[in-house]
Design a protein around this motif. Sequence first.
Motif, PDB file in Angstrom:
ATOM      1  N   ALA A 330      33.588  22.184  35.896  1.00 50.17           N
ATOM      2  CA  ALA A 330      33.507  22.382  34.453  1.00 50.17           C
ATOM      3  C   ALA A 330      34.879  22.749  33.885  1.00 50.17           C
ATOM      4  N   PHE A 331      35.534  23.758  34.494  1.00 51.92           N
ATOM      5  CA  PHE A 331      36.830  24.239  34.031  1.00 51.92           C
ATOM      6  C   PHE A 331      37.745  24.386  35.240  1.00 51.92           C
ATOM      7  N   ASP A 332      38.879  23.703  35.229  1.00 54.45           N
ATOM      8  CA  ASP A 332      39.782  23.650  36.383  1.00 54.45           C
ATOM      9  C   ASP A 332      41.197  23.980  35.929  1.00 54.45           C
ATOM     10  N   GLY A 333      41.795  25.040  36.505  1.00 52.24           N
ATOM     11  CA  GLY A 333      43.154  25.427  36.153  1.00 52.24           C
ATOM     12  C   GLY A 333      44.023  25.581  37.377  1.00 52.24           C
ATOM     13  N   ASP A 334      45.257  25.067  37.336  1.00 54.54           N
ATOM     14  CA  ASP A 334      46.145  25.150  38.496  1.00 54.54           C
ATOM     15  C   ASP A 334      47.596  24.922  38.089  1.00 54.54           C
ATOM     16  N   ASN A 335      48.473  24.857  39.087  1.00 57.75           N
ATOM     17  CA  ASN A 335      49.902  24.547  38.905  1.00 57.75           C
ATOM     18  C   ASN A 335      50.618  25.489  37.940  1.00 57.75           C
ATOM     19  N   LYS A 369      56.166  29.609  43.932  1.00 54.37           N
ATOM     20  CA  LYS A 369      55.307  30.786  44.021  1.00 54.37           C
ATOM     21  C   LYS A 369      55.655  31.855  42.993  1.00 54.37           C
ATOM     22  N   SER A 370      56.815  31.744  42.370  1.00 53.26           N
ATOM     23  CA  SER A 370      57.170  32.702  41.329  1.00 53.26           C
ATOM     24  C   SER A 370      56.504  32.355  40.002  1.00 53.26           C
ATOM     25  N   MET A 371      55.905  31.169  39.908  1.00 56.35           N
ATOM     26  CA  MET A 371      55.243  30.731  38.685  1.00 56.35           C
ATOM     27  C   MET A 371      53.755  30.582  38.981  1.00 56.35           C
ATOM     28  N   LEU A 372      53.127  31.692  39.321  1.00 57.14           N
ATOM     29  CA  LEU A 372      51.748  31.663  39.772  1.00 57.14           C
ATOM     30  C   LEU A 372      50.778  31.337  38.637  1.00 57.14           C
ATOM     31  N   THR A 373      49.702  30.663  38.977  1.00 52.85           N
ATOM     32  CA  THR A 373      48.619  30.470  38.026  1.00 52.85           C
ATOM     33  C   THR A 373      48.090  31.837  37.602  1.00 52.85           C
ATOM     34  N   GLY A 397      29.906  28.563  41.870  1.00 50.53           N
ATOM     35  CA  GLY A 397      30.100  29.135  40.552  1.00 50.53           C
ATOM     36  C   GLY A 397      31.565  29.337  40.201  1.00 50.53           C
ATOM     37  N   VAL A 398      32.211  30.309  40.865  1.00 51.92           N
ATOM     38  CA  VAL A 398      33.618  30.637  40.604  1.00 51.92           C
ATOM     39  C   VAL A 398      34.391  30.508  41.910  1.00 51.92           C
ATOM     40  N   PHE A 399      35.435  29.695  41.902  1.00 52.97           N
ATOM     41  CA  PHE A 399      36.271  29.464  43.082  1.00 52.97           C
ATOM     42  C   PHE A 399      37.703  29.843  42.733  1.00 52.97           C
ATOM     43  N   LEU A 400      38.208  30.882  43.375  1.00 54.38           N
ATOM     44  CA  LEU A 400      39.580  31.344  43.166  1.00 54.38           C
ATOM     45  C   LEU A 400      40.324  31.240  44.491  1.00 54.38           C
ATOM     46  N   ASN A 401      41.397  30.462  44.527  1.00 52.55           N
ATOM     47  CA  ASN A 401      42.107  30.226  45.776  1.00 52.55           C
ATOM     48  C   ASN A 401      43.606  30.452  45.592  1.00 52.55           C
ATOM     49  N   GLU A 402      44.147  31.419  46.307  1.00 55.23           N
ATOM     50  CA  GLU A 402      45.573  31.734  46.252  1.00 55.23           C
ATOM     51  C   GLU A 402      46.040  31.944  44.812  1.00 55.23           C
ATOM     52  N   ALA A 403      45.252  32.679  44.057  1.00 55.97           N
ATOM     53  CA  ALA A 403      45.555  32.893  42.645  1.00 55.97           C
ATOM     54  C   ALA A 403      45.418  34.373  42.304  1.00 55.97           C
ATOM     55  N   PRO A 404      46.327  35.213  42.818  1.00 54.65           N
ATOM     56  CA  PRO A 404      46.162  36.662  42.661  1.00 54.65           C
ATOM     57  C   PRO A 404      46.274  37.145  41.228  1.00 54.65           C
ATOM     58  N   SER A 425      41.402  35.942  46.253  1.00 48.27           N
ATOM     59  CA  SER A 425      42.379  36.649  45.423  1.00 48.27           C
ATOM     60  C   SER A 425      41.812  36.718  44.014  1.00 48.27           C
ATOM     61  N   GLY A 426      42.619  37.223  43.085  1.00 53.36           N
ATOM     62  CA  GLY A 426      42.200  37.299  41.692  1.00 53.36           C
ATOM     63  C   GLY A 426      41.438  38.567  41.377  1.00 53.36           C
ATOM     64  N   GLN A 427      41.051  38.687  40.105  1.00 51.92           N
ATOM     65  CA  GLN A 427      40.340  39.867  39.626  1.00 51.92           C
ATOM     66  C   GLN A 427      39.114  39.436  38.826  1.00 51.92           C
ATOM     67  N   LEU A 428      37.988  40.087  39.079  1.00 52.39           N
ATOM     68  CA  LEU A 428      36.773  39.893  38.291  1.00 52.39           C
ATOM     69  C   LEU A 428      36.287  41.247  37.814  1.00 52.39           C
ATOM     70  N   ASN A 429      36.085  41.372  36.518  1.00 49.92           N
ATOM     71  CA  ASN A 429      35.598  42.603  35.937  1.00 49.92           C
ATOM     72  C   ASN A 429      34.455  42.300  34.964  1.00 49.92           C
ATOM     73  N   HIS A 430      33.458  43.174  34.968  1.00 48.58           N
ATOM     74  CA  HIS A 430      32.317  43.047  34.062  1.00 48.58           C
ATOM     75  C   HIS A 430      31.733  41.637  34.136  1.00 48.58           C
ATOM     76  N   THR A 431      31.501  41.182  35.358  1.00 46.72           N
ATOM     77  CA  THR A 431      30.918  39.873  35.608  1.00 46.72           C
ATOM     78  C   THR A 431      29.554  40.056  36.257  1.00 46.72           C
ATOM     79  N   ARG A 432      28.581  39.260  35.824  1.00 49.04           N
ATOM     80  CA  ARG A 432      27.212  39.399  36.296  1.00 49.04           C
ATOM     81  C   ARG A 432      26.782  38.101  36.984  1.00 49.04           C
ATOM     82  N   MET A 433      26.426  38.190  38.269  1.00 50.18           N
ATOM     83  CA  MET A 433      25.868  37.055  39.001  1.00 50.18           C
ATOM     84  C   MET A 433      24.395  37.353  39.287  1.00 50.18           C
ATOM     85  N   PHE A 434      23.512  36.426  38.928  1.00 47.45           N
ATOM     86  CA  PHE A 434      22.092  36.665  39.126  1.00 47.45           C
ATOM     87  C   PHE A 434      21.370  35.334  39.354  1.00 47.45           C
TER      88      PHE A 434
END
Length: 517
Positions: A330-335, A369-373, A397-404, A425-434
């Motif tokens: 649905a939504f894909d972000g990289d590079n 690597k200095s220009m991280l997503t 649902g949510v796939f985060l790979n090497e994206a701190p 990697s990455g951060q998830l806050n106030h997220t609900r999986m059900f």
Amino acid sequence: MRLRAPRFAFLCLPSLLASVACGDEAPIYPPIVIINGGGSGTSGPSGTGSGNGTGNNTNMPTPSGGDSGTGGSTSNAGSSSDPNTTGLFAHCGTFLSGKEPEVQTACDLDELEDGGELKGDVAADRTLKTGHFYTLKGGVRVMPGKTLTIEPCVKVIGENPDAVLVVTSSTLGDPKKSCTYASGSMTPGGKLLAVGEPMAPIIFTSGKPVGQRNAGDWGGVMVLGNAQNDLAQANVRVPIEGLTKSECHGYHTDEFNDESSGELAYVRIEYASRQVSMANETNGLTFGSVGSGTKVHYVEVSNSADDCFEWFGGTVNADHLIALNCDDDAFDGDNGYSGKLQFLFGRQYSKSTETEPRGFEITQGSGVKSMLTSMQVANATLCGQGPNPKDSFEHGGVFLNEAPKVQVLNTFVTGFSSYGLYADSGQLNHTRMFAQLPLFGGVGQATWDAGMGNGSEDPDRFCNCWANPPAPVPATPIAGGEPTGFDDEDAKYVGAFADAKADSNWMKGSWVDWSDR
């Protein structure tokens, strides 16, 4: 963009509304709350694409009380006699009720005049006029320094799979020389000014009649710019994928991060995307290194043969996006993409042919690597394929790979059959999986546990993501975190909608369509 993930050892966890046994048993989803849909409608004339209907989607549960139809006018009112929109679930009908947006420009999308062809290079400023449809023939480029303006109530009809609209970036760089360039000044890129209205949208669509349209009927829309991209080097830009003759985009520093490639508002892009070769394909809407001066609001991408939305680098922000029935992500972000996305609704295609279709696929890529997503998301609702027989595909649902540096905030994730979260990697806050089993694919629990306000308990009487139109809201709002730095910092709640009131449903108007053919 395809990124092969490791095969996961799933962790099965209980949920209040769903249960599953580890092994070969299929997930058991909660009872589906069917929402009353619109009645049958008439199809648009051959060659002018769809009407603005919200009728039955043949691959989703049929709304009760409404006749089947993929044309017709929008109807958001719930039936007072429908037990699923009264009593404990009255809030579902309330969310779907209310008036349509105000009409500003009179618009009959089934009665547009032929405005001619859009082909070759747009080498001078051009305007597509209200009340017309235009045939997109082959690859069309909006050249550097030129502007293509599209007025409200216009359809652009992709004639064949090779029909692609590309807004080019700077003349700096030569695709014939692998996007290498010598020192020189950066020139302005092309611009797309496609600003529609809720009841007079701009629609990019298939030329086939309603009922015969399919993902991949035409190529899609690409907007390219000169903002940062982690694959760019001091003398080499980045070729965009999916074109037989590629175009270059991106820069190796943040010098052009605030540039503008135009504006998109109240736009729908449907039945697009084509594959040139393996892992070389267009999406419904592609952003390549687009700068933050570009404005993107109220855009739906539906029935794409690949991703709905993809961002390759860049800094552009966007809000109020709908991703519907796309064959891949649905939504894909990289590079190195570093924009902010707020108010997103994504519903996964139940019959995907891709092996790893996901709600969010956010990765770093293989560049600098200095220009991280550092993509940031707030107030999203992601619905998996829902009540679908178990298959071999990895519906995640949510796939985060090497994206701190990636941050996901105030998000609902439900109905994905493979996992709710894979995150190394990455951060998830106030997220609900059900209604989501297993919760984690391989890794992800550590990221989940480290976040604030995350939970897997079911919300109060959550309505139906899969009816047409959907009502993806709980009875009572769930408090979330403050989306600091986003367009709406007051959206301190989980999900894409403030509550179950009619005024909180921003998916109204002719710019929205729930059809799959």
